[in-house]
Design an enzyme around this catalytic site. Structure first.
Site, PDB file in Angstrom:
ATOM      1  CG  HIS A 165      -1.729   1.192   1.432  1.00 60.96           C
ATOM      2  ND1 HIS A 165      -3.059   1.253   1.073  1.00 60.96           N
ATOM      3  CD2 HIS A 165      -1.429   2.429   1.946  1.00 60.96           C
ATOM      4  CE1 HIS A 165      -3.537   2.457   1.355  1.00 60.96           C
ATOM      5  NE2 HIS A 165      -2.563   3.185   1.885  1.00 60.96           N
ATOM      6  CD  GLU A 166       2.242   3.764   3.623  1.00 58.62           C
ATOM      7  OE1 GLU A 166       2.752   4.768   3.089  1.00 58.62           O
ATOM      8  OE2 GLU A 166       1.181   3.809   4.276  1.00 58.62           O
ATOM      9  CG  HIS A 192       0.579   6.117  -0.607  1.00 55.13           C
ATOM     10  ND1 HIS A 192      -0.561   6.615  -1.210  1.00 55.13           N
ATOM     11  CD2 HIS A 192       0.157   5.521   0.550  1.00 55.13           C
ATOM     12  CE1 HIS A 192      -1.613   6.335  -0.460  1.00 55.13           C
ATOM     13  NE2 HIS A 192      -1.209   5.667   0.605  1.00 55.13           N
TER      14      HIS A 192
END
Length: 228
Positions: A24-25, A28
């Site tokens: 998920h990171e 980003h």
């Protein structure tokens, strides 16, 4: 305590949770880099290597303790990706895209988990159940994490999306809520259900809000992956 069963449960949840939280990171980080900010890139965060995103407490200790305690929910977090929004090509628009990249990574991982069910027949029989449970847990965790992060509450990704697209007279007050965001979430996720139970109700506002959309997303993913 049946330690063998505990270890088995950890083995079918640990890898899906690790990948869901850390990649998920990574989503980003990759989006920020492509949109003009190389802060995360210079820190080695534009990578699918989950070890680069692990937070020892949030990614390992907290989920592990919750699993061993057989908690009814799983919570964890990775190291936040540093983003200098003023270095983005179009700061307000790109802030929205960077925020969306995390949940979109989770939905992509969920799709890959569902797609991988097609390969189970090619595995040794003794491995199929264990792999299938990992895939199932990965599917559910990624959809839940993706949808949860889209809730329009700062500092969740959905909050940053809302701040980026709302007019200033709404965006500025919403952005100011970020310092209280986690307190709001704790209240909705933990305190409200406890309060309802005191009055003899099993009402869970977050489960009520999320269960329908999560089921719909899983159904859509199953269809796209070739499962009718």
């Amino acid at each position: 305590m049946d330690m063998g069963n505990v270890l088995y449960q950890v083995s079918i949840w640990l890898l899906p949770a690790l990948l869901a939280i850390t990649l998920h990171e990574a989503g980003h980080a990759f989006a920020a880099w492509r949109l003009g900010d190389d802060t995360a890139k210079r820190q080695g965060r534009v990578t699918l290597n989950p070890l680069k995103h692990v937070d020892p407490i949030g990614t390992v200790l907290i989920p592990g303790l919750l699993l061993m305690a057989k908690a009814p929910f799983l919570f964890g977090y990775a190291k936040p990706v540093p983003v200098n929004f003023m270095r983005l090509n179009h700061p307000r628009r790109d802030m929205v895209l960077v925020a969306l990249a995390g949940p979109m990574m989770n939905f992509l991982l969920a799709f890959l988990c569902m797609l991988s069910f097609h390969a189970l027949d090619y595995l040794p029989v003794d491995w199929r159940e264990w792999v299938a449970l990992n895939l199932r847990n990965g599917l559910v965790l990624n959809v839940v994490l993706g949808f949860f992060n889209l809730l329009p509450i700062p500092p969740l990704d959905g909050g940053r999306v809302a701040v980026g697209i709302l007019p200033n007279f709404l965006a500025i007050p919403l952005a100011r809520l970020e310092r209280f965001g986690f307190l709001i979430l704790i209240g909705v996720i933990i305190l409200l259900p406890m309060l309802f139970r005191q009055f003899g109700s099993d009402m869970d506002p977050m489960r009520w809000l999320m269960s329908g959309p999560i089921a719909t997303v899983i159904s859509v993913i199953a269809t796209l992956a070739g499962f009718d």
